[in-house]
Design an enzyme around this catalytic site. Structure first.
Site, mmCIF file in Angstrom:
data_model
loop_
_atom_site.group_PDB
_atom_site.id
_atom_site.type_symbol
_atom_site.label_atom_id
_atom_site.label_comp_id
_atom_site.label_asym_id
_atom_site.label_seq_id
_atom_site.Cartn_x
_atom_site.Cartn_y
_atom_site.Cartn_z
ATOM 1 N N HIS A 15 0.857 -1.179 0.000
ATOM 2 C CA HIS A 15 0.000 0.000 0.000
ATOM 3 C C HIS A 15 0.896 1.233 0.000
ATOM 4 O O HIS A 15 2.107 1.122 -0.202
ATOM 5 C CB HIS A 15 -0.977 -0.028 1.183
ATOM 6 C CG HIS A 15 -0.316 -0.063 2.523
ATOM 7 N ND1 HIS A 15 0.078 1.067 3.184
ATOM 8 C CD2 HIS A 15 0.047 -1.113 3.311
ATOM 9 C CE1 HIS A 15 0.648 0.728 4.330
ATOM 10 N NE2 HIS A 15 0.648 -0.591 4.429
ATOM 11 N N LEU A 16 0.352 2.406 0.231
ATOM 12 C CA LEU A 16 1.076 3.656 0.006
ATOM 13 C C LEU A 16 2.403 3.781 0.763
ATOM 14 O O LEU A 16 3.415 4.127 0.174
ATOM 15 C CB LEU A 16 0.176 4.856 0.331
ATOM 16 C CG LEU A 16 0.755 6.225 -0.012
ATOM 17 C CD1 LEU A 16 1.139 6.304 -1.482
ATOM 18 C CD2 LEU A 16 -0.232 7.312 0.329
#
Length: 87
Positions: A15-16
């Protein structure tokens, strides 16, 4: 050109935050650093490319490095993934 496969250990995948950590490591090198996943290839220096690949925990990706510092670049990005990318 050098390449190596690595399994994503992060429980939530890339994810980010871990994608950003991977890109931060990749941009330190002059070599091109790409990865292949599910038949596609993406630029490991681009957060959007990493996020767009939708890589989940347990997935295997293959890093492909090409350039003057390819050996060091490959070792660094594989090491970063194996260490959990800060998570």
């Amino acid at each position: 050109m050098v390449s190596q496969k690595v399994v994503i250990k992060n429980p939530t995948g890339l994810h980010l935050r871990p994608a950003g950590e991977l890109c931060k490591e990749a941009v330190k090198y002059q070599s091109s650093i790409n990865f292949s996943f599910k038949g596609g290839t993406a630029n490991a220096k681009s957060v959007l490319s990493v996020l767009g690949a939708c890589i989940k925990s347990g997935d295997t990706i293959e890093f492909i490095c090409e350039g003057e510092d390819e050996e060091e670049a490959l070792k660094a990005v594989v090491g970063a993934v194996e260490s959990g990318l800060g998570e």
